[in-house]
Design an enzyme around this catalytic site. Structure first.
Site, PDB file in Angstrom:
ATOM      1  N   HIS A 154       1.041  -0.777   0.403  1.00 53.42           N
ATOM      2  CA  HIS A 154       0.094  -0.175   0.026  1.00 53.42           C
ATOM      3  C   HIS A 154       0.594   0.982  -0.115  1.00 53.42           C
ATOM      4  CE1 HIS A 154       0.629   0.420   4.500  1.00 53.42           C
ATOM      5  NE2 HIS A 154       0.383  -0.276   4.773  1.00 53.42           N
ATOM      6  N   CYS A 197       3.177  -4.731   7.063  1.00 52.29           N
ATOM      7  CA  CYS A 197       3.196  -5.085   4.914  1.00 52.29           C
ATOM      8  C   CYS A 197       4.256  -3.940   4.673  1.00 52.29           C
ATOM      9  CB  CYS A 197       1.888  -4.215   5.453  1.00 52.29           C
ATOM     10  SG  CYS A 197      -0.286  -4.806   5.800  1.00 52.29           S
TER      11      CYS A 197
END
Length: 323
Positions: free
Chosen positions: A193, A209
């Site tokens: 992301h 992440c």
């Protein structure tokens, strides 16, 4: 000779050094079959206001790789006129050149678009201490523009303990830590992301992440389809061939939790060789240079030898790169 560089980088040929302007994205042509190196090292002169974080945003480089390539230079105030090495030359990761390959030890993602002889490469923020990013073979299962963020209980508890309670849902916008786009991975709980904190790119700053500069994740959004394979590795030592010569690129090893590792570096180099027996089985190698490359961990590909059919298998040679 390049007097400001550490000894190991003096092995770079002048052909690998150039002064260049900003590049919008690191889109690099794939090398011909049997070769492994893309890009060129760049050298620029810093302006007074430059920082490594700002230069990284401009040149698609992460903070840690900028620091590694420029030992002794203040990352927050390099100083006007200081020569800055931009480590934009890469040995491609071992294994198939398809889909997305993330190398945790590099803090870097490689994307091979199907049917095109190019590779895109972008810096990443990865999992910090206690929140290591996984080593896995997965795929992109969803793409979401302008995502909202529902903090998991573990992260809410961490923030609450620090006196910074989080809402149940963070709406899309500049305060959303997922940035303007997210890719959901098939490995549960993990995303690629954007990020509203550009200073964390190229560092261990996430909860596992993979964070990207917002402009980079938006470029990826237009290119990467759902179903794309994602191979996540952690290879600090990469061997590759270019122009009939063999190169080694070294990064700081990470342990299973994503922390700098105290692993036996001799073993790490040998394991990397075993992954590239196609080029290391018969190799006339300069072990002094290998030791320098392993010690420097500066992320720059350095020539270490040439293939030689008269040389026996290199894995039978007793060496210790740290001695």
């Amino acid at each position: 000779m390049l007097p400001r560089f550490p000894a190991v980088t003096r092995c770079l040929t002048l052909a690998a050094l150039c002064v260049a302007g900003p590049v919008a994205a690191l889109e690099l042509p794939l090398p011909p079959p049997g070769e492994d190196i893309v890009g060129q090292v760049q050298v620029i002169k810093a302006k007074y206001e430059d920082t490594f974080a700002d230069l990284g945003t401009t040149y698609d480089l992460g903070y840690s790789e900028m620091v590694a390539a420029n030992p002794g230079v203040d990352p927050w105030l390099p100083g006007a006129g200081t020569e800055i090495v931009l480590p934009t030359r890469f040995i491609l990761p071992p294994g198939p050149r398809e889909g997305i390959v993330i190398n945790l030890a590099e803090y870097r993602l490689y994307y091979y678009p199907k049917g095109r002889d190019v590779v895109y490469t972008f810096p990443l923020g990865i999992g910090r201490e206690g929140w290591g990013s996984p080593i896995a073979h997965t795929s992109i299962i969803a793409k979401t523009p302008n995502p909202t963020w529902t903090p998991p209980a573990s992260i809410k508890a961490e923030h609450a303990a620090d006196g910074d309670p989080l809402p149940n849902v963070v709406p899309a916008g500049p305060d959303n830590p997922l940035g303007p786009f997210k890719f959901t991975l098939g490995t549960p709980g993990y995303l690629i992301h954007g990020s509203n904190k550009k200073f964390g790119i190229g560092m261990r700053t996430s909860h596992g992440c993979f964070r990207m500069f917002n402009n980079n994740v938006l470029e990826m959004a237009d290119m990467v389809p759902v179903g794309t394979s994602v191979r996540i590795i952690s290879d600090p030592y990469k061997f590759g061939v270019s122009g009939g010569k063999v190169y080694l690129e070294a990064h700081t090893p990470l342990d299973d939790q994503g922390n700098p590792s105290v692993v036996d570096k001799h073993t790490g180099v040998i394991n990397a060789m075993l992954k590239r027996e196609d080029i290391t089985n018969n190799l006339r190698m300069n072990w002094d240079v290998v030791r320098d490359v392993v010690a420097a961990e500066d992320g720059l590909p350095v020539e270490i030898g040439v293939p030689d059919a008269s040389v026996p298998m290199v894995t039978s040679t007793p060496i210790d790169p740290l001695q």
